[in-house]
Design an enzyme around this catalytic site. Sequence first.
Site, mmCIF file in Angstrom:
data_model
loop_
_atom_site.group_PDB
_atom_site.id
_atom_site.type_symbol
_atom_site.label_atom_id
_atom_site.label_comp_id
_atom_site.label_asym_id
_atom_site.label_seq_id
_atom_site.Cartn_x
_atom_site.Cartn_y
_atom_site.Cartn_z
ATOM 1 N N GLY A 1 -8.765 -29.667 47.554
ATOM 2 C CA GLY A 1 -7.804 -30.570 48.127
ATOM 3 C C GLY A 1 -6.429 -30.066 48.182
ATOM 4 N N HIS B 1 -10.360 -23.961 42.805
ATOM 5 C CA HIS B 1 -9.529 -23.612 43.978
ATOM 6 C C HIS B 1 -8.171 -23.212 43.620
ATOM 7 C CE1 HIS B 1 -12.555 -25.431 46.692
ATOM 8 N NE2 HIS B 1 -12.265 -24.953 47.756
ATOM 9 N N GLU C 1 -4.469 -20.648 47.132
ATOM 10 C CA GLU C 1 -4.461 -20.774 48.300
ATOM 11 C C GLU C 1 -3.471 -21.137 49.178
ATOM 12 O OE1 GLU C 1 -7.914 -22.783 51.485
ATOM 13 O OE2 GLU C 1 -7.785 -23.240 49.330
#
Length: 349
Positions: A182, A209, A212
């Site tokens: 997200g 994650h 990014e």
Amino acid sequence: MIDSNRKWSLIMKNTLHNLVKTELHCHLDGSLSFETIRELAEMANIALPESDSELAKLVTVPEDSETLLDYLKTFDFIRPLLQTQKALSLAAYDVAKQAAAEHVLYIEIRFAPELSMDKGLSAVQVVEAVEKGLQKAQRDFNIVAKVLICGMRQSSKQLTKEIFRQINQAKSLEFAGFDFAGNEHDFPPQEIADLIRFTQRLDRPMTFHAGECGCPSHIAQSIALGIKRLGHVTAIHDHPELIADFVENKVTAELCLTSNLQTKAAKSLAEFPYQELYEAGAKITINTDNRTVSNTNLTKEYQLFVDYFGTSLADFYHFNQNAIEASFASEAEKAELLAELKKAYGQTD
């Protein structure tokens, strides 16, 4: 008559397609084939354009995408299609089938249960349906396919905790581990550190994650939190001390080249951190991220690594070893997968 360069290109493409591969970073909702999207839309009574070229405009990243958030908007179209157990099972089967068709030996497919709970399904029912589809794929194809459960960073922390708790307590489920995806920019690791620690206490492996959205500090924070697998890590580029820390802590990188260029996580090949990580001895793996949204597959990704970086077959073997060793498979499964990989690449002791 076909020229020699063209002939070599075709031989290489065929060779890369036939290589045995593994994948750790693949999102379910971003990887549905057009055929399955059409089937799911019909089930949900949602109208689609007749031509695939028009459908592509709805489910692949636009050429003018400038940020990760632009890229993520593409997923909004798929969400209504994945609201029943039948749809989820079909979707999971489809993605595993695509992977098996390009000789993927092992894949972890990730998704956020909360995105399929709009019509009354519970989190456990969502995961059961996905696992059912993957189990069928494993029976039909030569592939091991496992589930990763994503929390959405921007969602209510209480909601995420409750979903994770319910899934973790369900004895019927066989999922492999957790992830957080997200909006990374507004919800860095420090912002959700309590949620990460809660997840770690569930005693399941997790990936995450990080890096990014142009924030190397998010990678550093993730390493400090003890996470040993990180998705993307693009922002590690040009930060040698952070790369050294990454290597020292034996963290595995889930690289997603095409996706990173599309989201502008890497504004150019020069900013993609592969070469730096490779030279530092980091644990590298190659992944699609989203097969459909990014219009890619692992064969295409391997081709890009050959074209851009001169990656060798020996490198691909090593990266696939990394993936299996960093996977959330059991130790017995890892041993079997590594033996199969070794045989496929013609490696000898």
